[in-house]
Motif scaffolding. Structure first.
Motif, short mmCIF file in Angstrom:
data_model
loop_
_atom_site.label_atom_id
_atom_site.label_comp_id
_atom_site.label_asym_id
_atom_site.label_seq_id
_atom_site.Cartn_x
_atom_site.Cartn_y
_atom_site.Cartn_z
N PRO A 39 0.81 -1.22 0.00
CA PRO A 39 0.00 0.00 0.00
C PRO A 39 0.84 1.27 0.00
O PRO A 39 0.33 2.35 -0.30
CB PRO A 39 -0.83 -0.12 1.29
CG PRO A 39 -0.02 -1.02 2.17
CD PRO A 39 0.67 -1.97 1.25
N ILE A 75 -8.19 1.50 -2.25
CA ILE A 75 -7.57 0.69 -1.21
C ILE A 75 -7.06 1.52 -0.06
O ILE A 75 -6.74 0.98 1.01
CB ILE A 75 -6.42 -0.17 -1.79
CG1 ILE A 75 -5.25 0.72 -2.22
CG2 ILE A 75 -6.91 -1.05 -2.92
CD1 ILE A 75 -4.02 -0.08 -2.60
N LEU A 78 -9.59 1.19 3.06
CA LEU A 78 -10.01 -0.14 3.51
C LEU A 78 -10.04 -0.21 5.04
O LEU A 78 -9.18 0.36 5.71
CB LEU A 78 -9.07 -1.21 2.98
CG LEU A 78 -9.12 -1.50 1.49
CD1 LEU A 78 -8.07 -2.55 1.13
CD2 LEU A 78 -10.50 -1.98 1.07
N ALA A 100 -11.33 -6.31 -1.90
CA ALA A 100 -10.01 -6.04 -1.33
C ALA A 100 -10.10 -6.11 0.19
O ALA A 100 -11.14 -5.84 0.79
CB ALA A 100 -9.50 -4.67 -1.77
N TYR A 101 -8.98 -6.47 0.81
CA TYR A 101 -8.90 -6.50 2.27
C TYR A 101 -7.43 -6.37 2.67
O TYR A 101 -6.50 -6.59 1.86
CB TYR A 101 -9.49 -7.79 2.84
CG TYR A 101 -8.92 -9.06 2.25
CD1 TYR A 101 -7.79 -9.68 2.79
CD2 TYR A 101 -9.50 -9.65 1.12
CE1 TYR A 101 -7.27 -10.84 2.25
CE2 TYR A 101 -8.99 -10.80 0.57
CZ TYR A 101 -7.88 -11.40 1.14
OH TYR A 101 -7.36 -12.55 0.60
N ARG A 102 -7.22 -6.02 3.91
CA ARG A 102 -5.86 -5.90 4.43
C ARG A 102 -5.41 -7.22 5.02
O ARG A 102 -6.18 -7.94 5.66
CB ARG A 102 -5.79 -4.80 5.50
CG ARG A 102 -6.12 -3.41 4.96
CD ARG A 102 -5.90 -2.33 6.03
NE ARG A 102 -6.30 -1.03 5.53
CZ ARG A 102 -5.53 -0.24 4.81
NH1 ARG A 102 -4.28 -0.63 4.53
NH2 ARG A 102 -5.96 0.94 4.39
N HIS A 106 0.15 -5.72 3.93
CA HIS A 106 -0.20 -5.67 2.51
C HIS A 106 -1.71 -5.55 2.32
O HIS A 106 -2.50 -5.76 3.25
CB HIS A 106 0.31 -6.93 1.79
CG HIS A 106 1.79 -7.07 1.79
ND1 HIS A 106 2.47 -7.74 2.79
CD2 HIS A 106 2.74 -6.61 0.92
CE1 HIS A 106 3.78 -7.70 2.53
NE2 HIS A 106 3.96 -7.02 1.41
N VAL A 107 -2.09 -5.21 1.11
CA VAL A 107 -3.48 -5.21 0.68
C VAL A 107 -3.64 -6.31 -0.37
O VAL A 107 -2.82 -6.43 -1.29
CB VAL A 107 -3.90 -3.85 0.09
CG1 VAL A 107 -5.27 -3.96 -0.58
CG2 VAL A 107 -3.94 -2.79 1.18
#
Length: 712
Positions: A39, A75, A78, A100-102, A106-107
């Motif tokens: 990110p 992103i 998030l 998308a998610y963390r 990282h994403v």
């Protein structure tokens, strides 16, 4: 054959599946793509995907170069936990749904094929409303399970949909089913706990929809430019690859695709919606999200039906109590006291026999163990049943000697009546032979050599198991009725004795009344002195806080708050005429009312409570009160930077004890609880004393703190 229910935890190496790191498989399923993004600079550092090599070619590019600049902006917003759907994209003329998610630093962006699906318009919402209405129309819990299976089959298109409920020993049973012609049935079949490992059950609470599109498709490994990127945590993934053992398990069932949706009730995993299909089958992102929403609605309907059943049973039991009380005889001897009421007493809770032991006296009626066994049982439960009812539907597991009389007493409910010489009342249920139908032999294919590899069983053909040594279980309403009836019997007994003594020995009665008045005076005096002492200590703390620096004054204020929590328990004990038991619902309600009175008036509406009536000992009440005081105080201080904001405090009873949750929608955190070092040490110590567990996680937004603990 005859046996007890299988306990997989007793077999060698059955915990091997529980240790498998399924949240870091290092690969994804073959029908989608996965991108891992740094990110900081938006560069793609890892990827996995279908054999066309599309995603592997993107490693090293920025997200803007690969999928467009609009995603780079998305992103940045998030949440810390949970996937978020993004706008779909077109790649090589094909549409893809994105989410998308963390995951750590990282994403992760997942790309799922945008399957043919109805548009998300008013017609789609209308369809969802119609499906939800089918659940609401169910007249009973079995009807609800049957309707739910049909609704999810209609929504997903799978050939067989089962409603799977977790039962005793973490095993499961199919309580609802809808299937296409030619699909085998698993209705009312049981599955051992080992079929769903513990870490999988934990993931079901976090990631509530799981789709396996093709059990035969090869997995796609994660590769990247960062060492160790293949070990990224995929707990929130919809594409995460599946354990080879589980794939083998599904293939043995003749299943080519599956899907599951979690049924979460009161924050715990109640069961699953399990979908099977004989051919590969994927679900669109919209359908997956619709399934999750419908599963949440199902959980609410389950809770409503269970509460309705409990309420009706309570009403029915109350109607029988007057009959029992009207038939009580003189209390000179046990056989006279229970001569006419023994039958209604047993009938009240559906028991086969009833017995009472008071000192050297013994009374029994119906199917009961012999006198020596009755005295042994009374000695065993004498102390525990004085605090809370002793309940067991598998008596020989608790008292091995009970195996000798399992035919008359495989189940036992016991309560102690606080007479001059304690009277132990015992209800018995005879052994009820249960024929449990398992999906395959749960005893077969268990490795007998230490270290041997555990393979999933190859057959799921119906296998019947005759369960011995267990009775029909006691319901919560029956246990409540027994406890309440004992209190009413004690009151009735005391009233009769007082009337008789008034007629025979009026002078002695006046002396007794004088002693009672003295006792009440002493209780008031002791309570008054305890309250004065606590008030004096609180006053000293306030005086010491004057002129102190802000940090010390804050700590002294916290000490006063904790002192108030202890003082409130003493007041509650006196008000309830109980020296041992506290109703947590009333106590916590008073505690938070006192807390709100010292805060800004805006907090009065901001702090919302929902407390189930739960009886606990005074010592545990003090610990729970201090925990509640500490955690709510932290939410008030930190969740909204000291400003009023929504805080929810919920107390509920679970199958194994109690659950206390404090939730806010504030600034959130990394899952840890903010507060002073002493306060957090105190919280940890109190949870340990209760024999409970403390869990905190992000509420998205805000923080959710959950404490679970046994009631005794």
């Amino acid at each position: 054959m005859s046996t007890a229910l299988p306990n997989p935890a007793d077999a060698r190496d059955l915990t091997a599946c529980d240790r498998e790191p399924i949240h870091v498989p290092g690969s994804i399923q073959a029908h989608g793509h996965l991108l891992i993004v740094d990110p900081g600079d938006g560069r793609i550092v890892g990827a996995a995907g279908r054999a066309d090599g599309l995603t592997r070619d993107l490693i090293g590019q920025t997200l803007s170069q690969a999928l467009g600049g609009v995603l780079r902006n998305a992103i940045d917003d998030l949440p810390d936990i949970g996937p978020v759907p993004l706008a779909p994209v077109m790649i090589d003329g094909a549409p893809w749904d994105l989410l998308a998610y963390r995951s750590g630093a990282h994403v992760v962006i997942e790309m799922l094929p945008a399957l043919d699906q109805p548009p998300l318009d008013a017609r789609f919402l209308g369809r969802m409303q119609a499906l939800d209405a089918v659940l609401e129309r169910a007249s009973s819990l079995p009807d609800l399970m049957r309707n739910a299976a049909g609704v999810f089959r209609q929504l997903t298109g799978h050939a067989r949909v089962m409603i799977y409920r977790f039962i005793d020993d973490e095993a499961g049973a199919v309580v609802g089913e809808s299937r296409a012609e030619g699909m085998g049935t698993f209705m009312n079949h049981h599955f051992p706990a080992s079929d769903i490992p513990r870490q999988a059950r934990a993931l079901y609470v976090r990631n509530r929809v799981r789709v396996i599109a093709d059990v035969h498709a090869p997995v796609q490994p994660i590769t990247g430019s960062v060492p160790g990127i293949e070990a990224i945590d995929l707990s929130d993934s919809m594409l995460r690859s599946v354990s080879p053992v589980h794939l083998h398990y599904l293939r043995n069932m003749g299943v080519s695709a599956s899907a599951s949706m979690s049924i979460i009730k009161d924050g715990a995993l109640w069961g699953l919606v399990a979908c099977h299909h004989p051919e590969p089958r994927d679900l669109s992102l919209a359908t997956r999200l619709a399934c999750q929403s419908l599963a949440d609605s199902l959980a609410r309907q389950i809770r409503l039906r269970e509460e309705t059943v409990l309420y009706r049973e309570r009403i029915r039991l109350r109607a029988h109590e007057d009959t029992v009380l009207a038939r009580l005889g003189p209390d000179d001897q046990l056989d006279q006291f229970f001569a006419q009421s023994a039958g209604p007493l047993a009938e009240l809770v559906g028991a086969d026999g009833f017995a009472a032991v008071q000192g050297n006296e013994l009374f029994s009626s119906g199917s009961c163990p012999d006198p020596a066994a009755l005295r042994h049982l009374a000695d065993h439960v004498r102390q525990s049943a004085a605090i809370s009812p002793f309940v067991s539907s598998d008596l020989e597991r608790v008292i091995p000697a009970a195996a000798a009389y399992r035919d008359v007493a495989s189940g036992m409910l016991s309560v102690t009546m606080s007479t001059e010489v304690p009277t132990i009342l015992m209800w018995f249920r005879a052994e009820k032979l249960q024929v449990v139908t398992w999906a395959g032999n749960p005893h077969k294919d268990v490795p007998t050599v230490p270290g041997a590899t555990l393979e999933p069983r190859a057959s799921f053909a119906a296998w019947s198991d005759e369960v011995r040594g267990k009775s029909r279980p006691w319901t919560a309403a029956e246990v409540e009725a027994a406890s309440r009836l004992v209190r009413l019997m004690l009151e009735a007994r005391s009233s009769r004795r007082i009337r008789r003594l008034n007629a025979e020995l009026s002078i002695t009665l006046r002396e007794n009344e004088s002693l009672i008045q003295q006792k009440e005076f002493l209780l008031r005096e002791v309570n008054h002195r305890v309250q004065n002492s606590l008030a004096l200590v609180a006053s000293f703390l306030r005086m010491q806080g004057r002129g102190a620096d802000p940090l010390v004054r804050t700590q002294l204020d916290e000490a006063q708050s904790r002192l108030s929590a202890v003082s409130l328990v003493h007041r509650r004990l006196y008000q309830d005429d109980s020296a041992q038991i506290v109703d947590l619902a009333i106590y916590l309600d008073d505690l938070l009312r006192d807390m709100k009175s010292s805060l800004d008036p805006a907090w009065a509406d901001a702090i919302q409570t929902e407390f189930a009536p739960i009886l606990v000992s005074a010592d545990r009440a003090v610990s729970i009160g201090l925990l509640t005081n500490e955690i709510v105080a932290n939410a008030i201080k930190y969740a909204y930077d000291g400003q009023p904001g929504p805080v929810s405090v919920v107390l509920s009873q679970t199958r194994n004890g109690m659950l206390l949750s404090v939730t806010d929608n504030g600034v959130g955190s990394d899952g840890s609880i903010k507060g002073t070092g002493f306060g957090m040490r105190m919280v940890a110590s109190l949870v340990e004393q209760l024999g409970g567990k403390l869990q905190s996680d992000t509420n998205a937004p805000g923080l959710r703190v959950v404490i679970t603990a046994p009631l005794d």
